[in-house]
Scaffold this motif. Sequence first.
Motif, short mmCIF file in Angstrom:
data_model
loop_
_atom_site.label_atom_id
_atom_site.label_comp_id
_atom_site.label_asym_id
_atom_site.label_seq_id
_atom_site.Cartn_x
_atom_site.Cartn_y
_atom_site.Cartn_z
N ALA A 31 53.96 45.65 36.95
CA ALA A 31 53.42 44.30 36.50
C ALA A 31 52.89 43.57 37.72
N LEU A 32 51.61 43.21 37.52
CA LEU A 32 51.03 42.51 38.76
C LEU A 32 50.37 41.13 38.28
N PRO A 33 51.10 40.09 38.18
CA PRO A 33 50.41 38.81 38.11
C PRO A 33 49.39 38.18 38.98
N LEU A 34 48.27 37.68 38.71
CA LEU A 34 47.55 36.96 39.66
C LEU A 34 47.25 35.60 39.58
N THR A 35 46.91 34.89 40.35
CA THR A 35 46.47 33.30 40.59
C THR A 35 45.16 33.49 40.58
N LEU A 36 44.28 32.70 39.81
CA LEU A 36 42.96 32.32 39.69
C LEU A 36 42.63 31.31 40.47
N THR A 37 41.23 31.35 41.46
CA THR A 37 40.80 30.41 42.31
C THR A 37 41.01 29.04 41.68
N GLY A 38 41.41 28.07 42.82
CA GLY A 38 41.51 26.58 42.53
C GLY A 38 42.93 26.27 41.61
N LEU A 52 33.50 29.81 35.72
CA LEU A 52 33.73 31.12 34.91
C LEU A 52 33.64 32.39 35.75
N ASP A 53 32.17 32.39 36.43
CA ASP A 53 32.04 33.43 37.21
C ASP A 53 32.88 33.91 38.31
N THR A 54 33.40 32.55 38.87
CA THR A 54 34.63 32.82 39.99
C THR A 54 35.75 33.64 39.26
N HIS A 55 36.06 33.13 38.27
CA HIS A 55 37.65 33.67 37.63
C HIS A 55 37.10 35.14 37.35
N ILE A 56 36.21 35.43 36.93
CA ILE A 56 35.69 36.91 36.49
C ILE A 56 35.48 37.73 37.68
N ALA A 57 35.19 37.27 38.64
CA ALA A 57 34.96 37.87 40.00
C ALA A 57 36.55 38.04 40.72
N ALA A 81 38.49 33.87 28.29
CA ALA A 81 37.31 33.97 28.79
C ALA A 81 36.82 34.80 29.97
N PRO A 82 37.51 34.67 31.07
CA PRO A 82 37.28 35.45 32.20
C PRO A 82 37.76 36.91 32.02
N GLY A 171 34.52 23.54 35.68
CA GLY A 171 33.34 24.40 35.59
C GLY A 171 33.83 25.56 34.77
N THR A 172 35.05 26.03 34.74
CA THR A 172 35.39 27.30 34.03
C THR A 172 35.27 27.15 32.40
N TYR A 173 35.69 25.66 32.25
CA TYR A 173 35.28 25.37 30.70
C TYR A 173 33.98 25.34 30.40
N GLU A 174 33.15 24.88 31.37
CA GLU A 174 31.62 24.38 31.04
C GLU A 174 30.69 25.72 31.04
N GLN A 175 30.91 26.73 31.83
CA GLN A 175 29.92 27.49 32.20
C GLN A 175 30.05 28.78 30.89
N ARG A 176 29.09 29.05 30.45
CA ARG A 176 28.88 30.15 29.46
C ARG A 176 29.02 31.57 29.81
#
Length: 244
Positions: A31-38, A52-57, A81-82, A171-176
């Motif tokens: 089990a590997l939890p991760l933290t997203l940027t920011g 959103l692209d940041t979090h996908i990456a 979303a990501p 930006g993670t909410y706004e980007q499509r």
Amino acid sequence: MAVFVLVPGAWLGSWAWEDTARALREHGHTALPLTLTGLGERTEQGGPGTDLDTHIADITRFVEQHDLREVTLVAHSYAAAPVSGAAGRLGERLARVVYVDSAPFTEGMCLLDLLPPQEVDELRRQVASSGDGWGLPMPSFDALGAGGSLDGLGEQQRKLMRENATPQPFGTYEQRLSGPVEPGPEVDRVMVACKDFTALLDSGVPMLAFLNEAPWRRFDLPTGHWPMLSAPTKLAAVLDTAVR
């Protein structure tokens, strides 16, 4: 045994998955939890350009850098979303995708599409006044309760959230979401629905009907919207069942 990558929802970091991850390991899983940027311990890495692209990456890089295979990718709430974006990019590394009290995003969607215009306007005001123009602070629990059940969040869990939550990069909410977003047909698809979402799925909402049909497998968990905090061992048991 499965390899779980656990992605937290808005305002949360890997800390939110700690008890569920421990319980999954007791079941014999990785089990590997991760933290997203920011967010969480990565707050200082965020900024106006975090989207959103940041979090996908973040997700795809995490899987690739750890050379993970046969991954079960778990999304809570906003992370749908990501995770939807990452699921379309991980190819043969991905065995299964699990949406916890959330649903996959389609290409062209953004999280703000799910909210009424007046609520979006209010969020933008909060970002401008309290988030340096790019961060959305976690709302009060009264406000959170209006959008998702707080069942199971006692004083201890609320204190944990309040002390550890960090502003969500707006930006993670706004980007499509842009493609690819659809995992291969061989990828197992799982839905874990908590209290309010269970009622919504059972009500027959047309846009969610696909979640009640193959190839989706649905598991219900009678707790609030933050099951990794309100019912971590029960959530781990559901995830364990889903991969066996």
